[in-house]
Scaffold this active site. Structure first.
Site, PDB file in Angstrom:
ATOM      1  N   ARG A 167     -72.362   7.161   2.852  1.00 32.05           N
ATOM      2  CA  ARG A 167     -71.524   6.071   3.307  1.00 32.05           C
ATOM      3  C   ARG A 167     -72.066   4.815   2.661  1.00 32.05           C
ATOM      4  O   ARG A 167     -73.213   4.450   2.856  1.00 32.05           O
ATOM      5  CB  ARG A 167     -71.619   5.950   4.824  1.00 32.05           C
ATOM      6  CG  ARG A 167     -70.471   5.219   5.467  1.00 32.05           C
ATOM      7  CD  ARG A 167     -70.775   4.988   6.923  1.00 32.05           C
ATOM      8  NE  ARG A 167     -70.586   6.170   7.758  1.00 32.05           N
ATOM      9  CZ  ARG A 167     -69.416   6.569   8.221  1.00 32.05           C
ATOM     10  NH1 ARG A 167     -68.331   5.915   7.900  1.00 32.05           N
ATOM     11  NH2 ARG A 167     -69.327   7.637   8.975  1.00 32.05           N
ATOM     12  N   ARG A 204     -70.913   0.769   0.830  1.00 39.21           N
ATOM     13  CA  ARG A 204     -70.253  -0.460   1.220  1.00 39.21           C
ATOM     14  C   ARG A 204     -68.722  -0.318   1.209  1.00 39.21           C
ATOM     15  O   ARG A 204     -68.032  -0.868   2.027  1.00 39.21           O
ATOM     16  CB  ARG A 204     -70.648  -1.558   0.247  1.00 39.21           C
ATOM     17  CG  ARG A 204     -71.193  -2.757   0.951  1.00 39.21           C
ATOM     18  CD  ARG A 204     -71.586  -3.802  -0.054  1.00 39.21           C
ATOM     19  NE  ARG A 204     -72.339  -3.233  -1.176  1.00 39.21           N
ATOM     20  CZ  ARG A 204     -72.890  -3.978  -2.127  1.00 39.21           C
ATOM     21  NH1 ARG A 204     -72.756  -5.270  -2.107  1.00 39.21           N
ATOM     22  NH2 ARG A 204     -73.567  -3.422  -3.096  1.00 39.21           N
ATOM     23  N   GLY A 226     -66.988   2.821   0.172  1.00 37.49           N
ATOM     24  CA  GLY A 226     -66.418   4.157   0.238  1.00 37.49           C
ATOM     25  C   GLY A 226     -67.186   5.066   1.162  1.00 37.49           C
ATOM     26  O   GLY A 226     -68.314   4.786   1.550  1.00 37.49           O
ATOM     27  N   VAL A 257     -68.252   9.105   1.283  1.00 37.90           N
ATOM     28  CA  VAL A 257     -68.278  10.223   0.350  1.00 37.90           C
ATOM     29  C   VAL A 257     -68.414  11.541   1.107  1.00 37.90           C
ATOM     30  O   VAL A 257     -69.249  11.670   2.003  1.00 37.90           O
ATOM     31  CB  VAL A 257     -69.416  10.066  -0.681  1.00 37.90           C
ATOM     32  CG1 VAL A 257     -69.396  11.204  -1.692  1.00 37.90           C
ATOM     33  CG2 VAL A 257     -69.301   8.726  -1.399  1.00 37.90           C
ATOM     34  N   GLU A 314     -67.604  15.512  -9.703  1.00 37.94           N
ATOM     35  CA  GLU A 314     -68.467  16.671  -9.563  1.00 37.94           C
ATOM     36  C   GLU A 314     -69.398  16.446  -8.376  1.00 37.94           C
ATOM     37  O   GLU A 314     -69.812  15.326  -8.093  1.00 37.94           O
ATOM     38  CB  GLU A 314     -69.295  16.844 -10.849  1.00 37.94           C
ATOM     39  CG  GLU A 314     -70.217  18.044 -10.812  1.00 37.94           C
ATOM     40  CD  GLU A 314     -70.926  18.255 -12.153  1.00 37.94           C
ATOM     41  OE1 GLU A 314     -70.322  17.954 -13.209  1.00 37.94           O
ATOM     42  OE2 GLU A 314     -72.071  18.724 -12.120  1.00 37.94           O
ATOM     43  N   TYR A 315     -69.701  17.525  -7.690  1.00 32.35           N
ATOM     44  CA  TYR A 315     -70.619  17.442  -6.560  1.00 32.35           C
ATOM     45  C   TYR A 315     -72.048  17.677  -7.049  1.00 32.35           C
ATOM     46  O   TYR A 315     -72.318  18.661  -7.736  1.00 32.35           O
ATOM     47  CB  TYR A 315     -70.227  18.488  -5.514  1.00 32.35           C
ATOM     48  CG  TYR A 315     -71.219  18.628  -4.397  1.00 32.35           C
ATOM     49  CD1 TYR A 315     -71.448  17.577  -3.513  1.00 32.35           C
ATOM     50  CD2 TYR A 315     -71.939  19.811  -4.223  1.00 32.35           C
ATOM     51  CE1 TYR A 315     -72.363  17.701  -2.488  1.00 32.35           C
ATOM     52  CE2 TYR A 315     -72.859  19.945  -3.193  1.00 32.35           C
ATOM     53  CZ  TYR A 315     -73.072  18.884  -2.333  1.00 32.35           C
ATOM     54  OH  TYR A 315     -73.987  19.003  -1.323  1.00 32.35           O
ATOM     55  N   ASP A 342     -74.996  -2.672 -10.063  1.00 32.54           N
ATOM     56  CA  ASP A 342     -75.554  -2.176  -8.799  1.00 32.54           C
ATOM     57  C   ASP A 342     -76.491  -1.003  -9.079  1.00 32.54           C
ATOM     58  O   ASP A 342     -76.386   0.054  -8.469  1.00 32.54           O
ATOM     59  CB  ASP A 342     -74.425  -1.784  -7.843  1.00 32.54           C
ATOM     60  CG  ASP A 342     -74.881  -1.703  -6.384  1.00 32.54           C
ATOM     61  OD1 ASP A 342     -76.006  -2.148  -6.077  1.00 32.54           O
ATOM     62  OD2 ASP A 342     -74.107  -1.184  -5.561  1.00 32.54           O
ATOM     63  N   ASN A 387     -77.737   4.952  -6.356  1.00 35.81           N
ATOM     64  CA  ASN A 387     -76.564   5.108  -7.214  1.00 35.81           C
ATOM     65  C   ASN A 387     -76.854   5.975  -8.431  1.00 35.81           C
ATOM     66  O   ASN A 387     -76.152   5.920  -9.432  1.00 35.81           O
ATOM     67  CB  ASN A 387     -76.025   3.737  -7.616  1.00 35.81           C
ATOM     68  CG  ASN A 387     -75.375   3.041  -6.434  1.00 35.81           C
ATOM     69  OD1 ASN A 387     -74.931   3.705  -5.491  1.00 35.81           O
ATOM     70  ND2 ASN A 387     -75.331   1.719  -6.459  1.00 35.81           N
TER      71      ASN A 387
HETATM   72  P1  ADP Z   1     -70.806   3.275  -2.444  1.00 35.44           P
HETATM   73  O1  ADP Z   1     -70.083   2.515  -3.513  1.00 35.44           O
HETATM   74  O2  ADP Z   1     -70.115   3.158  -1.143  1.00 35.44           O
HETATM   75  O3  ADP Z   1     -72.268   2.946  -2.415  1.00 35.44           O
HETATM   76  P2  ADP Z   1     -71.494   5.742  -3.809  1.00 35.44           P
HETATM   77  O4  ADP Z   1     -70.572   6.196  -4.897  1.00 35.44           O
HETATM   78  O5  ADP Z   1     -72.762   5.101  -4.232  1.00 35.44           O
HETATM   79  O6  ADP Z   1     -70.675   4.826  -2.805  1.00 35.44           O
HETATM   80  O7  ADP Z   1     -71.825   6.980  -2.867  1.00 35.44           O
HETATM   81  C1  ADP Z   1     -72.593   6.809  -1.681  1.00 35.44           C
HETATM   82  C2  ADP Z   1     -73.611   7.933  -1.543  1.00 35.44           C
HETATM   83  O8  ADP Z   1     -72.939   9.190  -1.468  1.00 35.44           O
HETATM   84  C3  ADP Z   1     -74.568   8.075  -2.727  1.00 35.44           C
HETATM   85  O9  ADP Z   1     -75.688   7.241  -2.586  1.00 35.44           O
HETATM   86  C4  ADP Z   1     -74.939   9.543  -2.658  1.00 35.44           C
HETATM   87  O10 ADP Z   1     -75.958   9.745  -1.715  1.00 35.44           O
HETATM   88  C5  ADP Z   1     -73.664  10.199  -2.150  1.00 35.44           C
HETATM   89  N1  ADP Z   1     -72.844  10.702  -3.266  1.00 35.44           N
HETATM   90  C6  ADP Z   1     -71.941   9.997  -3.967  1.00 35.44           C
HETATM   91  N2  ADP Z   1     -71.346  10.739  -4.911  1.00 35.44           N
HETATM   92  C7  ADP Z   1     -71.900  11.970  -4.833  1.00 35.44           C
HETATM   93  C8  ADP Z   1     -71.716  13.199  -5.564  1.00 35.44           C
HETATM   94  N3  ADP Z   1     -70.836  13.275  -6.557  1.00 35.44           N
HETATM   95  N4  ADP Z   1     -72.461  14.263  -5.215  1.00 35.44           N
HETATM   96  C9  ADP Z   1     -73.363  14.157  -4.209  1.00 35.44           C
HETATM   97  N5  ADP Z   1     -73.580  13.045  -3.488  1.00 35.44           N
HETATM   98  C10 ADP Z   1     -72.863  11.944  -3.780  1.00 35.44           C
HETATM   99 MG    MG Z   2     -73.587   3.294  -3.920  1.00 34.77          MG
HETATM  100 MG    MG Z   3     -70.818   0.925  -4.706  1.00 36.18          MG
END
Ligand code: ADP
Ligand code: MG
Ligand code: MG
Length: 362
Positions: free
Chosen positions: A45, A47, A49, A51, A113-114, A166, A171
């Protein structure tokens, strides 16, 4: 849909797609058949989105969900992702779509991709890493950032230079083989091409004040970002944060604390400012007092590897933004570090058999 179907048919042959297929798929607006998408588990979670780990026709995917109020972040992230595919050190984008949420409002999805090992920060908080793994992980992140920062012409494809804005260990995502990819392009910004950033734009404030407070460069905290050369300035801000990411990573390197307990994982400045540093606290510590993370006590040896590593971090987080390494240069430094030790392992091995040369490094 075409893209995912294709990947499905190919089954386990993960790398059989040509670059062109992926580019086309990434640039197309072809809708995925969301009826078959199941969200299984909340994995992050941030700011903007939320996930989820999800499942699409038996394929495991990650789904970043944006509410209607975050539509602009969604659009921006989707368009940046399309520019960057495919690259080994950039999170793999699969598709993007819009649907109606339970409350009747639109919501937006980015499918990618996960990455089963999650973000780098979490990985390091539970695992230590050996030298070569740590070098490979940080080198990968750096390679991803160097690619992001580079303006490229490939045939009729144009890739502008992009600033991430960021860069943090949350990230960066970790593959099962522990190679790393850069992710979360929600705040990224094109620096060249048709709509690059310009000083005096309406969003000048947002140009200089985005990102995660903990990783903000001194010139951002002090309001002294050089907007006359926005392209270089924003790249330098990314490299500053990269230096902090190196510090967080190498602290968890077992080879750098030989015979001693590896220090617990810490975020940069966590020891000084705790879990939720304020902008003002960061401003005082980093911009005014010019404080930087301390190297752990256990890094005592005066080895070539440690010296080069420390120097690389310091050259990334230099107070003078213009004195910082470029991402390309940092990539070369990290690569040299990787080689240095491969060499040393061989060296050490020889040493144990011949006793002719002093053992050096690590
Ligand atoms: P935000 O912009 O809200 O920070 P992120 O894209 O950084 O969103 O995703 C938040 C968190 O979700 C990441 O820090 C990570 O822990 C998890 N996450 C995001 N994308 C993936 C992915 N493709 N596979 C596994 N974990 C993910
Ligand atoms: Mg992030
Ligand atoms: Mg972000």
């Amino acid at each position: 849909a075409l893209f995912l179907g294709y990947r499905m048919m190919k089954g386990k042959q993960k790398h059989s797609l040509s670059a062109l297929d992926v580019m086309e798929a990434a640039n197309s607006d072809a809708a995925v058949d969301l009826d078959h998408l199941k969200l299984l588990e909340l994995i992050g979670r941030g700011r903007y989105g939320t996930v989820f780990r999800g499942c699409l026709n038996d394929r495991c995917v990650a789904v970043k969900l944006f509410s209607s109020t975050n539509r602009l972040n969604f659009c921006s992230e989707r368009s940046i992702y399309s520019l960057l595919q495919p690259h080994d050190n950039i999170a793999r984008f699969l598709s993007a779509d819009e649907r109606t949420a339970a409350d009747g409002r639109p919501e937006f999805l980015i499918l990618m991709e996960y990455y089963p090992l999650g973000c780098l920060s979490r990985y390091l908080s539970v695992h230590t890493v050996d030298w070569s793994t740590c070098c490979r992980m940080t080198h990968g992140v750096t390679r991803g950032l160097a690619f992001l920062h580079t303006e490229l012409y490939r045939g009729d494809q144009y890739k502008p230079a992009v600033a991430h804005r960021d860069v943090t260990s949350r990230n960066v995502l970790v593959r099962a083989d522990r190679s790393c990819v850069l992710a979360d392009f929600g705040l990224s910004m094109r620096l060249t091409g048709s709509r690059p950033c310009r000083p005096g734009d309406d969003d000048t404030v947002s140009i200089s004040e985005v990102g995660t407070v903990r990783y903000m460069a001194p010139e951002v905290l002090g309001g002294a970002l050089n907007l006359r050369d926005c392209e270089s300035a924003l790249k330098q801000v990314d490299v500053y944060a990269l230096g902090l990411l190196y510090w967080e990573s190498f602290r968890r390197c077992s080879h750098l604390s030989p015979g001693e307990a590896v220090p617990e994982y810490q975020l940069a400045f966590q020891a000084e400012l705790g879990n939720h540093p304020s902008f003002e606290e960061m401003q005082i510590l980093v911009a005014r007092e010019k404080f930087r993370p301390r190297f752990p006590e256990t890094w005592k040896e005066n080895s070539l590897a440690l010296r080069s590593l420390k120097e690389t971090m310091e050259d990334c987080w230099d107070q003078d933004a213009e004195a910082r390494l470029t991402a390309q240069c940092a990539e070369e430094r990290l690569w040299d570090l990787t080689l240095l030790t491969t060499h040393n392992h061989r060296y050490t091995h020889t040493h144990t058999h011949t006793h002719t040369q002093p053992q050096e490094d690590l």
